[in-house]
Design a protein around this motif. Structure first.
Motif, PDB file in Angstrom:
ATOM      1  N   HIS A  20       1.304  -3.833  -1.421  1.00  0.00           N
ATOM      2  CA  HIS A  20       0.972  -3.688  -2.995  1.00  0.00           C
ATOM      3  C   HIS A  20       0.900  -2.096  -3.316  1.00  0.00           C
ATOM      4  O   HIS A  20       1.902  -1.478  -4.300  1.00  0.00           O
ATOM      5  CB  HIS A  20      -0.106  -4.312  -3.607  1.00  0.00           C
ATOM      6  CG  HIS A  20      -0.353  -4.133  -4.924  1.00  0.00           C
ATOM      7  ND1 HIS A  20       0.052  -5.304  -5.818  1.00  0.00           N
ATOM      8  CD2 HIS A  20      -1.292  -3.394  -5.590  1.00  0.00           C
ATOM      9  CE1 HIS A  20      -0.526  -4.744  -7.009  1.00  0.00           C
ATOM     10  NE2 HIS A  20      -1.275  -3.806  -7.077  1.00  0.00           N
ATOM     11  N   GLY A  21       0.260  -1.345  -2.610  1.00  0.00           N
ATOM     12  CA  GLY A  21       0.135   0.085  -2.727  1.00  0.00           C
ATOM     13  C   GLY A  21       1.345   0.869  -2.451  1.00  0.00           C
ATOM     14  O   GLY A  21       2.015   1.603  -3.198  1.00  0.00           O
ATOM     15  N   THR A  22       2.118   0.484  -1.435  1.00  0.00           N
ATOM     16  CA  THR A  22       3.304   1.177  -1.307  1.00  0.00           C
ATOM     17  C   THR A  22       4.342   0.808  -2.247  1.00  0.00           C
ATOM     18  O   THR A  22       5.222   1.810  -2.801  1.00  0.00           O
ATOM     19  CB  THR A  22       4.016   0.483   0.139  1.00  0.00           C
ATOM     20  OG1 THR A  22       3.191   0.745   1.010  1.00  0.00           O
ATOM     21  CG2 THR A  22       5.317   1.309   0.218  1.00  0.00           C
ATOM     22  N   LEU A  23       4.310  -0.350  -3.007  1.00  0.00           N
ATOM     23  CA  LEU A  23       5.190  -0.716  -4.069  1.00  0.00           C
ATOM     24  C   LEU A  23       4.848   0.227  -5.382  1.00  0.00           C
ATOM     25  O   LEU A  23       5.631   0.474  -6.068  1.00  0.00           O
ATOM     26  CB  LEU A  23       5.341  -2.142  -4.518  1.00  0.00           C
ATOM     27  CG  LEU A  23       5.888  -3.185  -3.546  1.00  0.00           C
ATOM     28  CD1 LEU A  23       5.596  -4.531  -3.911  1.00  0.00           C
ATOM     29  CD2 LEU A  23       7.421  -2.899  -3.508  1.00  0.00           C
ATOM     30  N   HIS A  24       3.661   0.332  -5.532  1.00  0.00           N
ATOM     31  CA  HIS A  24       3.227   1.340  -6.562  1.00  0.00           C
ATOM     32  C   HIS A  24       3.784   2.774  -6.372  1.00  0.00           C
ATOM     33  O   HIS A  24       4.266   3.552  -7.487  1.00  0.00           O
ATOM     34  CB  HIS A  24       1.750   1.405  -6.760  1.00  0.00           C
ATOM     35  CG  HIS A  24       1.064   0.621  -7.407  1.00  0.00           C
ATOM     36  ND1 HIS A  24       1.348   0.001  -8.818  1.00  0.00           N
ATOM     37  CD2 HIS A  24      -0.115  -0.512  -7.331  1.00  0.00           C
ATOM     38  CE1 HIS A  24       0.859  -0.994  -9.297  1.00  0.00           C
ATOM     39  NE2 HIS A  24      -0.065  -1.154  -8.483  1.00  0.00           N
ATOM     40  N   LEU A  25       3.695   3.342  -5.122  1.00  0.00           N
ATOM     41  CA  LEU A  25       4.376   4.674  -4.794  1.00  0.00           C
ATOM     42  C   LEU A  25       5.804   4.624  -5.050  1.00  0.00           C
ATOM     43  O   LEU A  25       6.317   5.724  -5.296  1.00  0.00           O
ATOM     44  CB  LEU A  25       3.859   4.826  -3.424  1.00  0.00           C
ATOM     45  CG  LEU A  25       2.644   4.865  -2.776  1.00  0.00           C
ATOM     46  CD1 LEU A  25       2.506   5.376  -1.399  1.00  0.00           C
ATOM     47  CD2 LEU A  25       1.710   5.920  -3.680  1.00  0.00           C
ATOM     48  N   LEU A  26       6.343   3.430  -5.034  1.00  0.00           N
ATOM     49  CA  LEU A  26       7.839   3.343  -5.350  1.00  0.00           C
ATOM     50  C   LEU A  26       8.157   2.958  -6.946  1.00  0.00           C
ATOM     51  O   LEU A  26       9.310   2.907  -7.026  1.00  0.00           O
ATOM     52  CB  LEU A  26       8.437   2.336  -4.496  1.00  0.00           C
ATOM     53  CG  LEU A  26       8.532   2.673  -2.714  1.00  0.00           C
ATOM     54  CD1 LEU A  26       8.726   1.383  -2.085  1.00  0.00           C
ATOM     55  CD2 LEU A  26       9.420   3.981  -2.388  1.00  0.00           C
ATOM     56  N   GLY A  27       7.292   3.018  -7.708  1.00  0.00           N
ATOM     57  CA  GLY A  27       7.475   3.044  -9.057  1.00  0.00           C
ATOM     58  C   GLY A  27       7.276   1.614  -9.726  1.00  0.00           C
ATOM     59  O   GLY A  27       7.544   1.245 -10.785  1.00  0.00           O
ATOM     60  N   PHE A  28       6.928   0.459  -8.787  1.00  0.00           N
ATOM     61  CA  PHE A  28       6.460  -0.634  -9.218  1.00  0.00           C
ATOM     62  C   PHE A  28       5.052  -0.712  -9.973  1.00  0.00           C
ATOM     63  O   PHE A  28       4.281  -0.024  -9.428  1.00  0.00           O
ATOM     64  CB  PHE A  28       6.713  -1.905  -8.233  1.00  0.00           C
ATOM     65  CG  PHE A  28       8.032  -1.944  -7.635  1.00  0.00           C
ATOM     66  CD1 PHE A  28       8.805  -2.835  -8.099  1.00  0.00           C
ATOM     67  CD2 PHE A  28       8.558  -1.134  -6.708  1.00  0.00           C
ATOM     68  CE1 PHE A  28      10.211  -3.036  -7.579  1.00  0.00           C
ATOM     69  CE2 PHE A  28       9.733  -1.129  -6.157  1.00  0.00           C
ATOM     70  CZ  PHE A  28      10.568  -2.257  -6.763  1.00  0.00           C
ATOM     71  N   ASP A  29       5.038  -1.546 -11.005  1.00  0.00           N
ATOM     72  CA  ASP A  29       3.937  -1.910 -11.635  1.00  0.00           C
ATOM     73  C   ASP A  29       3.730  -3.203 -11.970  1.00  0.00           C
ATOM     74  O   ASP A  29       4.465  -3.812 -12.127  1.00  0.00           O
ATOM     75  CB  ASP A  29       3.636  -0.464 -12.783  1.00  0.00           C
ATOM     76  CG  ASP A  29       2.195  -0.329 -13.275  1.00  0.00           C
ATOM     77  OD1 ASP A  29       1.264  -0.969 -12.819  1.00  0.00           O
ATOM     78  OD2 ASP A  29       2.028   0.868 -13.687  1.00  0.00           O
ATOM     79  N   HIS A  30       2.423  -3.413 -12.675  1.00  0.00           N
ATOM     80  CA  HIS A  30       2.218  -4.877 -13.192  1.00  0.00           C
ATOM     81  C   HIS A  30       1.219  -4.769 -14.506  1.00  0.00           C
ATOM     82  O   HIS A  30       0.716  -5.672 -15.001  1.00  0.00           O
ATOM     83  CB  HIS A  30       1.306  -5.504 -11.815  1.00  0.00           C
ATOM     84  CG  HIS A  30       0.098  -4.722 -11.543  1.00  0.00           C
ATOM     85  ND1 HIS A  30      -0.990  -4.588 -12.165  1.00  0.00           N
ATOM     86  CD2 HIS A  30       0.050  -4.238 -10.328  1.00  0.00           C
ATOM     87  CE1 HIS A  30      -1.827  -3.822 -11.397  1.00  0.00           C
ATOM     88  NE2 HIS A  30      -1.336  -3.594 -10.293  1.00  0.00           N
TER      89      HIS A  30
END
Length: 168
Positions: free
Chosen positions: A129-139
């Protein structure tokens, strides 16, 4: 080279082999998105609730512990809801600095007990989840949340773990 530089502030994390777990989770996430893990850099701090509450207060003005925080090195958020974020490009020396992640031990332990799953599985999910945030993903936007959750479920499935959103 491993993508995650693990900084263990709370030694209780060592009991689950957190360094290997963090690198496995981040590598699976990066590979799924077509990135070579060996050229990516992530710092992951494993701390306690007191430390993450202070960070949460400083950066989000929420003076309470949370399970995971992330600080992307740059904003990669997709312009339109539900679209893939812009993929990061290597710097002049061929590296991709993604940013930092922090996980809080007590909150993660409590949540894993509440969800009736091993701490290792929950920590793996939170690092994905945190890695996806670093890649620009959000919720924040619903379409972005659906995209991010679907990716998390796929990546965790590839790691042999259950979809965390099936239990919600």
């Amino acid at each position: 080279m491993r993508p995650v530089d693990v900084v263990i502030e709370d030694l209780r994390w060592e009991a689950i082999g957190i360094a290997d777990l963090a690198n496995r989770a981040a590598s699976a996430t990066l590979e799924r998105l077509g990135l070579e893990p060996s050229i990516c850099e992530i710092a992951c701090m494993l701390c306690d609730d007191a430390r993450i509450a202070a960070l949460n207060s400083d950066f989000r003005q929420k003076a309470q512990p949370t399970n995971v925080l992330s600080w992307p090195s740059e904003d990669r958020t997709a312009m339109a809801a539900g679209e893939m974020p812009q993929s990061p490009a290597p710097d002049p020396v061929g590296l991709i600095e993604l940013g930092d992640i922090a996980l809080a031990y007590e909150t993660c332990l409590r949540e894993s007990a509440d969800f009736h799953i091993p701490l290792e599985n929950h920590a793996t999910h939170l690092i994905v989840h945190g890695t996806l945030h670093l890649l620009g993903f959000d919720h924040i936007r619903e379409a972005d949340a659906c995209l991010m959750e679907d990716l998390e479920a796929e990546i965790l499935g590839n790691l042999g773990l259950e979809n965390p959103y099936d239990r919600v």
